[in-house]
Scaffold this motif. Structure first.
Motif, mmCIF file in Angstrom:
data_model
loop_
_atom_site.group_PDB
_atom_site.id
_atom_site.type_symbol
_atom_site.label_atom_id
_atom_site.label_comp_id
_atom_site.label_asym_id
_atom_site.label_seq_id
_atom_site.Cartn_x
_atom_site.Cartn_y
_atom_site.Cartn_z
ATOM 1 N N ILE A 11 0.841 -1.205 0.000
ATOM 2 C CA ILE A 11 0.000 0.000 0.000
ATOM 3 C C ILE A 11 0.875 1.253 0.000
ATOM 4 N N ALA A 12 1.942 1.236 0.780
ATOM 5 C CA ALA A 12 2.831 2.409 0.845
ATOM 6 C C ALA A 12 3.476 2.696 -0.501
ATOM 7 N N VAL A 13 3.984 1.669 -1.180
ATOM 8 C CA VAL A 13 4.629 1.893 -2.480
ATOM 9 C C VAL A 13 3.598 2.347 -3.513
ATOM 10 N N ALA A 14 2.394 1.804 -3.438
ATOM 11 C CA ALA A 14 1.344 2.225 -4.372
ATOM 12 C C ALA A 14 0.982 3.687 -4.154
ATOM 13 N N GLU A 15 0.806 4.090 -2.912
ATOM 14 C CA GLU A 15 0.443 5.482 -2.625
ATOM 15 C C GLU A 15 1.560 6.432 -3.043
ATOM 16 N N LYS A 16 2.797 6.045 -2.778
ATOM 17 C CA LYS A 16 3.942 6.884 -3.151
ATOM 18 C C LYS A 16 4.006 7.060 -4.667
ATOM 19 N N GLU A 17 3.906 5.953 -5.417
ATOM 20 C CA GLU A 17 4.013 6.022 -6.872
ATOM 21 C C GLU A 17 2.793 6.697 -7.489
ATOM 22 N N PHE A 18 1.609 6.476 -6.906
ATOM 23 C CA PHE A 18 0.422 7.135 -7.438
ATOM 24 C C PHE A 18 0.497 8.645 -7.219
ATOM 25 N N ALA A 19 0.996 9.066 -6.066
ATOM 26 C CA ALA A 19 1.117 10.508 -5.797
ATOM 27 C C ALA A 19 2.036 11.169 -6.828
ATOM 28 N N LYS A 20 3.130 10.510 -7.173
ATOM 29 C CA LYS A 20 4.030 11.049 -8.198
ATOM 30 C C LYS A 20 3.314 11.153 -9.540
ATOM 31 N N LEU A 21 2.627 10.075 -9.926
ATOM 32 C CA LEU A 21 1.914 10.072 -11.199
ATOM 33 C C LEU A 21 0.818 11.128 -11.216
ATOM 34 N N ASP A 22 0.049 11.194 -10.160
ATOM 35 C CA ASP A 22 -1.041 12.162 -10.091
ATOM 36 C C ASP A 22 -0.503 13.587 -10.188
ATOM 37 N N GLY A 23 0.592 13.857 -9.499
ATOM 38 C CA GLY A 23 1.205 15.181 -9.575
ATOM 39 C C GLY A 23 1.635 15.527 -10.988
ATOM 40 N N LEU A 24 2.214 14.559 -11.687
ATOM 41 C CA LEU A 24 2.621 14.792 -13.075
ATOM 42 C C LEU A 24 1.417 15.013 -13.981
ATOM 43 N N THR A 113 -6.926 -0.034 -4.455
ATOM 44 C CA THR A 113 -6.690 0.182 -3.033
ATOM 45 C C THR A 113 -7.767 -0.496 -2.197
ATOM 46 N N GLY A 114 -9.004 -0.422 -2.658
ATOM 47 C CA GLY A 114 -10.090 -1.082 -1.948
ATOM 48 C C GLY A 114 -9.884 -2.582 -1.840
ATOM 49 N N LEU A 115 -9.486 -3.208 -2.941
ATOM 50 C CA LEU A 115 -9.242 -4.646 -2.894
ATOM 51 C C LEU A 115 -8.068 -4.971 -1.985
ATOM 52 N N VAL A 116 -6.930 -4.334 -2.223
ATOM 53 C CA VAL A 116 -5.730 -4.650 -1.447
ATOM 54 C C VAL A 116 -5.971 -4.402 0.042
ATOM 55 N N SER A 117 -6.653 -3.329 0.375
ATOM 56 C CA SER A 117 -6.940 -3.020 1.777
ATOM 57 C C SER A 117 -7.834 -4.074 2.418
ATOM 58 N N SER A 118 -8.672 -4.706 1.622
ATOM 59 C CA SER A 118 -9.613 -5.696 2.159
ATOM 60 C C SER A 118 -8.977 -7.070 2.382
ATOM 61 N N LEU A 119 -7.781 -7.283 1.831
ATOM 62 C CA LEU A 119 -7.132 -8.589 1.943
ATOM 63 C C LEU A 119 -6.138 -8.601 3.098
ATOM 64 N N ASP A 120 -5.930 -9.778 3.675
ATOM 65 C CA ASP A 120 -4.930 -9.887 4.732
ATOM 66 C C ASP A 120 -3.611 -10.391 4.159
ATOM 67 N N GLU A 121 -2.614 -10.514 5.013
ATOM 68 C CA GLU A 121 -1.274 -10.922 4.575
ATOM 69 C C GLU A 121 -1.294 -12.268 3.858
ATOM 70 N N VAL A 122 -2.038 -13.217 4.381
ATOM 71 C CA VAL A 122 -2.082 -14.551 3.777
ATOM 72 C C VAL A 122 -2.738 -14.486 2.402
ATOM 73 N N GLN A 123 -3.810 -13.731 2.274
ATOM 74 C CA GLN A 123 -4.472 -13.595 0.980
ATOM 75 C C GLN A 123 -3.565 -12.911 -0.039
ATOM 76 N N LEU A 124 -2.733 -11.987 0.417
ATOM 77 C CA LEU A 124 -1.843 -11.268 -0.495
ATOM 78 C C LEU A 124 -0.554 -12.029 -0.795
ATOM 79 N N TYR A 125 0.036 -12.643 0.232
ATOM 80 C CA TYR A 125 1.375 -13.209 0.053
ATOM 81 C C TYR A 125 1.507 -14.668 0.498
ATOM 82 N N GLY A 126 0.400 -15.322 0.816
ATOM 83 C CA GLY A 126 0.465 -16.683 1.349
ATOM 84 C C GLY A 126 0.588 -17.784 0.310
#
Length: 164
Positions: A11-24, A113-126
């Motif tokens: 989530i942190a890397v997505a928000e960081k990269e999206f902020a850069k893109l949105d600013g551009l 973001t909605g999907l990723v936020s709704s998943l837990d660690e196991v669902q994302l990386y298990g």
């Protein structure tokens, strides 16, 4: 190479990269956004394309979870058909203006973001994402679909703005 190995980092890397893109994106005028640059692609094309690919990932995830066939990259296409598929996407979205393209990107990011936020660690990386037929986790697919695409879109936009 994936940068995230857990939900918080993803989530942190997505928000960081999206902020850069949105600013551009906010610095691009509609006439520059439509101007063809590299390989005939415009900034608008790249933004519309990246938003589409986020939604593809969301569809892949949904279909895999439902036990349905997951088509990579899309039904009727193979990975070696990407040029043809991307041309189809751009033709289908040709009427989208620059303002709408930005709205689509923001909406796709919100869905991601909605999907990723709704998943837990196991669902994302298990384990591998259901239906993907490879070893990539859902988190790795999610990173490829959003933050990685944000980075490449921002790089493209910066190059176009230098050339404009």
């Amino acid at each position: 190479m994936p940068a995230a190995t857990n939900k918080a980092d993803l989530i942190a890397v997505a928000e960081k990269e999206f902020a850069k893109l949105d600013g551009l994106m906010k610095t691009v005028s509609p006439d520059v956004a439509r101007r063809p640059f590299e390989d005939g692609w415009s900034i608008r094309d790249v933004v519309v394309h990246r938003a589409h690919w986020i939604d593809l990932f969301l569809d892949w995830y949904r279909d895999g979870q439902a036990g349905e066939t997951v088509y990579f990259p899309a039904k009727g296409y193979k990975w070696n058909d990407l040029k043809t598929y991307n041309a189809h996407v751009l033709a289908e979205r040709a009427g989208v203006d620059w303002a709408a393209a930005q709205v689509e990107m923001k909406a796709a990011h919100a869905r991601w973001t909605g999907l990723v936020s709704s998943l837990d660690e196991v669902q994302l990386y298990g384990g591998p994402m259901k239906g993907a037929n490879n070893t990539w986790t859902t988190g790795r697919w999610a990173e490829a679909a959003a933050p990685s695409h944000y980075r490449s879109a921002a790089k493209f936009i910066r190059a176009c703005l230098r050339a404009a």
